[in-house]
Write an enzyme that holds these catalytic residues in place. Structure first.
Site, PDB file in Angstrom:
ATOM      1  CB  CYS A  14       9.682  -2.219 -22.240  1.00 31.26           C
ATOM      2  SG  CYS A  14       8.668  -3.407 -23.115  1.00 31.26           S
ATOM      3  CB  CYS A  62       5.124  -2.145 -25.060  1.00 28.07           C
ATOM      4  SG  CYS A  62       5.482  -3.158 -23.646  1.00 28.07           S
ATOM      5  CG  ASP A  75     -12.884   4.172   3.281  1.00 35.18           C
ATOM      6  OD1 ASP A  75     -13.886   4.113   4.001  1.00 35.18           O
ATOM      7  OD2 ASP A  75     -12.836   3.735   2.122  1.00 35.18           O
ATOM      8  CG  ASP A  77     -11.963   3.272  -2.024  1.00 39.51           C
ATOM      9  OD1 ASP A  77     -12.490   3.533  -0.923  1.00 39.51           O
ATOM     10  OD2 ASP A  77     -12.370   2.373  -2.778  1.00 39.51           O
ATOM     11  CG  ASP A 126     -13.289   7.678   1.844  1.00 42.86           C
ATOM     12  OD1 ASP A 126     -13.753   7.742   2.995  1.00 42.86           O
ATOM     13  OD2 ASP A 126     -13.178   6.619   1.211  1.00 42.86           O
TER      14      ASP A 126
END
Lengths: 730, 66
Positions: free
Chosen positions: A30, A33, A438, A622, A626
């Protein structure tokens, strides 16, 4: 042992005594920040510039060379509450940024020319029905030509180049009819101007270019934005190594600065970032990211270590054999390349439409011309009518139909926590009728969690957590995380390979192996009930507890799987983990089809088998193991915690601990595909209305211009409806 | 009709000025962060921030991609 950190690899020297670094920052979302970070960093002496890019979530910093260490920026940002990491834009990203700004420049030129020519055209149109003398009309036409020809030559480059490349390779693409239409329209307009005719088509050609460039820019900016954020994620995971720079001196360096033959230190709880061989030390290592196997394996001198493995118990010295192109990694990327090549045969909706489109349009224009000649008009008039057919059918709405939806959808998905790597992923995701998961890190959370927390009193849990903060061991780290403890106990000492101990209110506290805490009996009970768990014992005086720690299923995994079944999508698990662990997870989730202990090659084989059966497979995974399967599948997704390789391969990346984005994205993609089809039909419908007018010779430039802009606006408005779909799903 | 001699060049000049303004702002990186730029406009106390030297150099060396 606090190692020095060395980020000099990322610093760019600008000359005139200035240095520049790009930092990827987590959690900037935002305006608050933005100003907080900029003010916080500008307050450091000698910083000449601190500028946040809110779109890319990055900070650009410049400072007087030699005055500051880039590490101090990271520390300062940590004080402000943001995790930052030095970031090096990859080449592909730099090329895309340059392309985007080039497209925007072309768009600017085309829009400028279109507007000015339109300004000159309106007097001609109105003059044609009133009292304009031919000399004035010619003057306006020549003026239009003067603007249109250089502007089209410049801003048409993206289309001309692509069309030329396609023609040279003896293919056609969407850019071929576009280029032919524009060039013919301009050439014809010049001819008409020379012959003092009433109409010229400069305005139509330039407006067409402007609309098409807008579509192309939308398409490009979508991909660029997700790539930028995905690039940040990769940097934030911090792929660094602790390298020995002297016999006993270590330094934390980026992976790019590690080469074969270097010696790196792998501390307990640390993930290896290189391939190599252990030369000193004893430990257990977790290879789940590579193989999917969750049980730790023993490692000692001579053991091979692969990038992605987690060191559990002891410090290891590793001689690097390969830093980025390792044996295992090379094998996996070879499988990956093959799979990616196989998938590139997928034809996108827009391409399929344009393949039909080009021959039909050209045939229509040719037949129109021949028809009018046969009817008895002059060749000149017949050619004029044929060209107006070409102009009016130029795929303006068609060019916008798909990218407009993709842009809206990618923005909407982004807000619900899904990043899109490629635009056509939406189309492929909409076809899915089978999902392959997975297990490790995908159906389960990537980090360990305490499973018997309900059996442990709160005060004991908290004390154990504070004690656990002193340990690097991942099982202890899980206890610390689960307890939410923030303040480590003082005066803790470590018993090597056993655990940690300290004193509180005169009583000894211990955390570690069951034997170290005299809790073997309780530990055995727990392990009988749940053989998959790891245990860590806690002792406070005579009170003894044992924590069971294991990978937990994602909190909404069962709901998500049930929703998938309900929508008629088949689900199966392909895991490299051992059978009991997979059987347990599959049982909990109600998945009947599962395979355990499969290798990367097996995963690909299974996916190919499913494809041969006609299934459209979504692979969700992940691990490095994979990655090839992710590339082989029809479409693929990775959690944000996945390895760099998997994330780069996956079509979509989802954020957060929940699986809901996976299910939601499928539903959303189906809605988006419907919108894309509608848009193509809208474009076709527009042609069905406008083409007969053009063939009949009734299309004045005004009608052509109005029809073209009208159809483009319609397509864009329809694409905006995707926002509503996003609200329903979010 | 003689007025066209002034009006047409005037209109084209204004248009060209707009185009030059656009190209200048593009080269200056003003389209790099559209999200942040929107917020900066309404920020109360913005630190004095200049355009990064690095981007300026990049823009000067910028060529259309092949």
């Amino acid at each position: 042992m606090q190692a020095t950190r060395d980020f000099s690899h990322y610093v760019r020297h600008l000359g005139s005594g200035l240095a520049h670094i790009d930092l990827a920052v987590e959690g900037v979302s935002c305006a608050g920040c933005m100003s907080k970070i900029e003010r916080g960093l500008s307050a450091l002496p000698d910083v000449t510039l601190a500028r946040v890019n809110l779109t890319d979530r990055r900070v650009a910093l410049e400072w007087k060379e030699g005055a500051l260490d880039p590490v101090s920026f990271i520390d300062r940002l940590a004080e402000l509450g943001y995790k930052a990491y030095p970031f090096e834009p990859v080449r592909a990203e730099a090329v895309e940024t340059a392309q985007a700004s080039f497209l925007l420049r072309c768009l600017g030129v085309a829009a400028f020319a279109a507007m000015n020519i339109m300004m000159l055209s309106i007097p001609v149109w109105s003059g044609n029905v009133t009292d304009m003398i031919p000399e004035q009309r010619d003057f306006f036409h020549w003026l239009s030509a003067l603007i249109a020809l250089p502007a089209a030559a410049y801003s048409g480059q993206p289309f001309f180049r692509s069309a030329w490349a396609a023609l040279r390779a003896r293919r056609t693409n969407m850019d071929v009819p576009i280029s032919i239409g524009i060039v013919l329209a301009l050439a014809m307009s010049v001819m008409e101007t020379i012959h003092h005719a009433e109409h010229a088509y400069f305005d139509a050609a330039l407006m067409l270019l402007a609309f098409l460039l807008a579509g192309r820019y939308l398409d490009q900016s979508m991909r660029r934005k997700t790539r930028a954020v995905a690039g940040n994620l990769a940097a934030l995971r911090g792929e660094t190594a602790t390298k020995f720079v002297g016999t006993d001196e270590i330094s934390v360096v980026p992976i790019a600065a590690v080469h074969a033959g270097d010696i790196v230190l792998l501390r307990p709880g640390e993930r290896a970032s290189v391939d190599g061989v252990v030369i000193d030390g004893q430990s257990k290592i977790d290879q789940s990211l590579i193989t999917g196997e969750t049980m730790p394996a023993k490692a000692g001198p001579g053991t091979a270590v692969y990038a992605g493995t987690l060191n559990l118990s002891g410090a290891l010295r590793v001689r690097v054999s390969a830093a980025s192109e390792g044996t295992l990694l090379a094998e996996i990327s070879r499988l990956l390349d093959n799979a990616v090549q196989a998938r590139s045969r997928y034809v996108q909706l827009a391409d399929r439409a344009s393949r039909l489109y080009a021959p039909v349009v050209h045939a229509a224009a040719l037949l129109t011309m021949l028809g009018w000649v046969a009817y008895g008009v002059t060749w000149h008039d017949a050619i004029v009518i044929a060209i107006s057919v070409l102009i009016i059918t130029c795929p303006c709405a068609l060019g916008l139909a798909i990218p407009a939806v993709q842009t809206v959808v990618s923005g909407a998905l982004f807000r619900t926590g899904v990043l899109l790597n490629s635009g056509d992923a939406i189309e492929r995701l909409a076809d899915v009728d089978r999902v392959v998961f997975d297990k490790t890190g995908t159906l389960t959370l990537p980090e360990l969690d305490v499973t018997n927390d309900v059996d442990i009193p709160g005060d004991v849990f908290e004390l154990a957590g504070r004690l656990a903060l002193a340990s690097h061991h991942p099982v202890a780290a899980a206890v610390a995380r689960a307890s939410g403890a923030k303040t480590p106990l003082a005066g803790i000492e470590e018993a090597a390979g056993q655990g940690v101990r300290g004193t509180i209110d005169g009583l000894e506290v211990r955390l570690g192996r069951p034997s170290f805490c005299g809790a073997d009996q309780i530990a055995n009970d727990i392990l009988c009930r749940d053989p998959e768990a790891s245990v860590v014992a806690f002792r406070h005086g005579e009170t003894r507890y044992v924590f069971a720690v294991r990978q937990r299923l994602r909190p909404d995994a069962a709901d998500a799987i049930a929703t998938l079944f309900k929508t008629g999508i088949q689900v199966e698990i392909l895991s490299g983990d051992r059978e009991p662990a997979v059987r347990h997870a599959a049982g909990q989730l109600g998945i009947h089809e599962w395979r355990a202990g499969v290798t990367p090659a097996d995963k690909i084989a299974r996916i190919e088998e499913l494809k041969r059966q006609g299934a459209k497979v979504l692979m969700v995974g992940d691990g490095m193991n994979d990655a090839p399967a992710l590339a082989a599948a029809h479409v693929s997704m990775s959690p944000v915690s996945a390895t760099h390789l998997s994330q780069a391969t996956a079509d979509l990346v989802f954020l957060g601990d929940r699986l809901a984005p996976v299910v939601g994205a499928i539903g959303f993609a189906r809605k988006a595909l419907r919108l894309m089809r509608q848009n193509l039909w809208l474009a076709a419908g527009y042609n069905a209305l406008a083409v007969p007018l053009a063939i009949a010779g009734l299309a004045t430039p005004l009608v052509a211009a109005a029809a073209m802009s009208g159809s483009s606006l319609l397509v864009i408005l329809n694409a905006l409806r995707a926002h509503r779909g996003a609200r329903e799903f979010g | 009709m003689e007025v066209l001699v002034f009006l047409v060049p005037l209109a084209l000049t204004l248009g060209a000025l707009g185009l030059m303004g656009f190209l200048w702002s593009l080269k200056n990186g003003q389209y790099d962060d559209l999200e942040g730029a929107g917020w900066r406009a309404i920020a109360d106390d913005e630190p004095a921030v200049e355009q990064p030297v690095y981007f300026r150099q990049e823009a000067d060396a910028g060529r259309p991609p092949r």
